[in-house]
Design a protein around this motif. Structure first.
Motif, short mmCIF file in Angstrom:
data_model
loop_
_atom_site.label_atom_id
_atom_site.label_comp_id
_atom_site.label_asym_id
_atom_site.label_seq_id
_atom_site.Cartn_x
_atom_site.Cartn_y
_atom_site.Cartn_z
N GLU A 67 7.50 0.59 -9.41
CA GLU A 67 6.14 1.09 -9.43
C GLU A 67 5.15 -0.06 -9.58
O GLU A 67 5.32 -0.95 -10.40
CB GLU A 67 5.95 2.06 -10.60
N LYS A 68 4.12 -0.03 -8.75
CA LYS A 68 3.01 -0.98 -8.85
C LYS A 68 1.83 -0.41 -8.09
O LYS A 68 1.87 -0.24 -6.88
CB LYS A 68 3.41 -2.34 -8.26
N ASN A 69 0.78 -0.03 -8.82
CA ASN A 69 -0.45 0.45 -8.20
C ASN A 69 -1.31 -0.75 -7.81
O ASN A 69 -1.14 -1.85 -8.34
CB ASN A 69 -1.22 1.35 -9.17
N ALA A 70 -2.27 -0.53 -6.93
CA ALA A 70 -3.13 -1.62 -6.47
C ALA A 70 -3.92 -2.24 -7.62
O ALA A 70 -4.12 -3.45 -7.66
CB ALA A 70 -4.07 -1.14 -5.38
N SER A 71 -4.35 -1.44 -8.57
CA SER A 71 -5.18 -1.95 -9.65
C SER A 71 -4.37 -2.51 -10.82
O SER A 71 -4.93 -3.01 -11.78
CB SER A 71 -6.09 -0.84 -10.17
N SER A 72 -3.06 -2.45 -10.74
CA SER A 72 -2.20 -2.84 -11.85
C SER A 72 -1.86 -4.33 -11.83
O SER A 72 -1.69 -4.93 -10.77
CB SER A 72 -0.90 -2.03 -11.82
N ARG A 122 14.01 0.30 -18.80
CA ARG A 122 12.84 0.02 -17.97
C ARG A 122 12.47 -1.44 -18.16
O ARG A 122 12.37 -1.92 -19.28
CB ARG A 122 11.68 0.91 -18.38
N VAL A 123 12.19 -2.12 -17.07
CA VAL A 123 11.81 -3.53 -17.09
C VAL A 123 10.40 -3.65 -16.52
O VAL A 123 10.11 -3.08 -15.47
CB VAL A 123 12.80 -4.38 -16.25
N SER A 124 9.54 -4.37 -17.21
CA SER A 124 8.17 -4.61 -16.73
C SER A 124 7.96 -6.11 -16.56
O SER A 124 8.36 -6.89 -17.41
CB SER A 124 7.15 -4.06 -17.73
N LEU A 125 7.33 -6.46 -15.46
CA LEU A 125 7.04 -7.86 -15.14
C LEU A 125 5.57 -8.00 -14.78
O LEU A 125 4.95 -7.06 -14.28
CB LEU A 125 7.86 -8.31 -13.93
N LYS A 126 5.04 -9.19 -15.00
CA LYS A 126 3.69 -9.48 -14.54
C LYS A 126 3.73 -9.47 -13.02
O LYS A 126 4.61 -10.04 -12.39
CB LYS A 126 3.24 -10.84 -15.07
N SER A 127 2.76 -8.83 -12.42
CA SER A 127 2.75 -8.67 -10.97
C SER A 127 2.46 -9.99 -10.26
O SER A 127 1.69 -10.82 -10.75
CB SER A 127 1.70 -7.64 -10.57
N PHE A 128 3.04 -10.15 -9.10
CA PHE A 128 2.76 -11.32 -8.27
C PHE A 128 1.39 -11.19 -7.60
O PHE A 128 0.82 -12.17 -7.14
CB PHE A 128 3.86 -11.49 -7.20
N ASP A 129 0.86 -9.98 -7.53
CA ASP A 129 -0.39 -9.68 -6.83
C ASP A 129 -1.58 -9.86 -7.77
O ASP A 129 -2.06 -8.93 -8.39
CB ASP A 129 -0.33 -8.24 -6.31
N THR A 130 -2.07 -11.08 -7.87
CA THR A 130 -3.19 -11.36 -8.77
C THR A 130 -4.52 -10.84 -8.21
O THR A 130 -5.47 -10.66 -8.95
CB THR A 130 -3.31 -12.87 -9.04
N GLN A 131 -4.59 -10.61 -6.90
CA GLN A 131 -5.82 -10.11 -6.27
C GLN A 131 -5.98 -8.60 -6.41
O GLN A 131 -7.04 -8.06 -6.12
CB GLN A 131 -5.83 -10.48 -4.78
N LYS A 132 -4.93 -7.92 -6.82
CA LYS A 132 -4.93 -6.46 -7.01
C LYS A 132 -5.31 -5.70 -5.74
O LYS A 132 -6.10 -4.76 -5.76
CB LYS A 132 -5.87 -6.05 -8.14
N ASN A 133 -4.73 -6.12 -4.61
CA ASN A 133 -5.01 -5.38 -3.37
C ASN A 133 -3.74 -4.88 -2.70
O ASN A 133 -3.79 -4.31 -1.63
CB ASN A 133 -5.84 -6.22 -2.40
N SER A 139 3.89 4.39 -4.53
CA SER A 139 2.90 4.61 -5.58
C SER A 139 1.65 5.25 -4.96
O SER A 139 1.52 5.31 -3.74
CB SER A 139 2.51 3.29 -6.24
N ASN A 140 0.75 5.69 -5.80
CA ASN A 140 -0.50 6.28 -5.30
C ASN A 140 -1.33 5.21 -4.62
O ASN A 140 -1.61 4.17 -5.21
CB ASN A 140 -1.29 6.90 -6.44
N PRO A 141 -1.77 5.46 -3.36
CA PRO A 141 -2.61 4.47 -2.68
C PRO A 141 -4.01 4.45 -3.30
O PRO A 141 -4.47 5.45 -3.83
CB PRO A 141 -2.66 4.96 -1.24
N PRO A 142 -4.70 3.31 -3.22
CA PRO A 142 -6.07 3.25 -3.73
C PRO A 142 -7.00 4.07 -2.82
O PRO A 142 -6.64 4.41 -1.70
CB PRO A 142 -6.41 1.76 -3.67
N ARG A 143 -8.18 4.38 -3.34
CA ARG A 143 -9.13 5.19 -2.55
C ARG A 143 -9.54 4.50 -1.26
O ARG A 143 -9.72 5.13 -0.25
CB ARG A 143 -10.35 5.52 -3.39
N LYS A 144 -9.74 3.20 -1.34
CA LYS A 144 -10.05 2.47 -0.11
C LYS A 144 -9.42 1.09 -0.18
O LYS A 144 -9.29 0.49 -1.24
CB LYS A 144 -11.56 2.38 0.11
#
Length: 162
Positions: A67-72, A122-133, A139-144
């Protein structure tokens, strides 16, 4: 009347002595232990598996529920140990791809996880996606905006509990 003066006099002395005091900031400096100053982590307690044992145990380890949402800023997944070995630590290689199969990123992570036989963690890691896009395609897609991706998680090393 003298009773009032006996209360006012000590109060005046206290207020007079406090008027010269000011609040001041104090910097707090914490000392990092020497063994951690150079980035050296203590060796994990456990025994690394040889290549034959690793192949047998690796077939019994399952990764699910990424799991990884765009804003996460965090990504997480579940690890299930279906082997006959209690695991202390594991190393994984995570490959991120767009929906057309092109590689976006690859990284290797050491996971300190106590994983007894027949249990899930459950394992949690810091996301590689620092831009949050970017977001995981299930997962749920962002609104835009945002771009979906898939992951492949490969087990590269295992340390069993002693």
């Amino acid at each position: 009347m003298s009773r009032i003066y006996s209360l006012i006099l000590p109060l005046a002395i206290i207020l007079g002595s406090c008027s010269g005091m000011e609040a001041r900031k104090v910097a707090l400096r914490l000392k990092v232990p020497q063994e951690l100053q150079k980035g050296a982590l203590p060796a994990p307690v456990g025994e690394p598996l040889d290549s034959v044992a690793m192949a047998v145990v690796a077939d019994s380890i399952r990764f699910a529920g990424f799991e990884k949402n765009a804003s996460s800023t965090v990504e997480s997944f579940f690890v299930t140990n279906n082997s006959n070995v209690a695991i202390r630590r594991m190393s994984v290689r995570i490959t991120y791809r767009d929906l057309e199969g092109r590689m976006l990123h690859r990284r290797e992570e050491d996971l300190d996880v106590e994983l007894p036989q027949s249990e899930t963690r459950r394992v949690s890691l810091k996301s590689f996606d620092t831009q949050k896009n970017l977001y995981y395609y299930r997962s749920n897609p962002p609104r835009k905006g945002g771009m979906p991706f898939t992951v492949d998680i490969e087990l590269t090393a295992i340390w069993r509990c002693l």
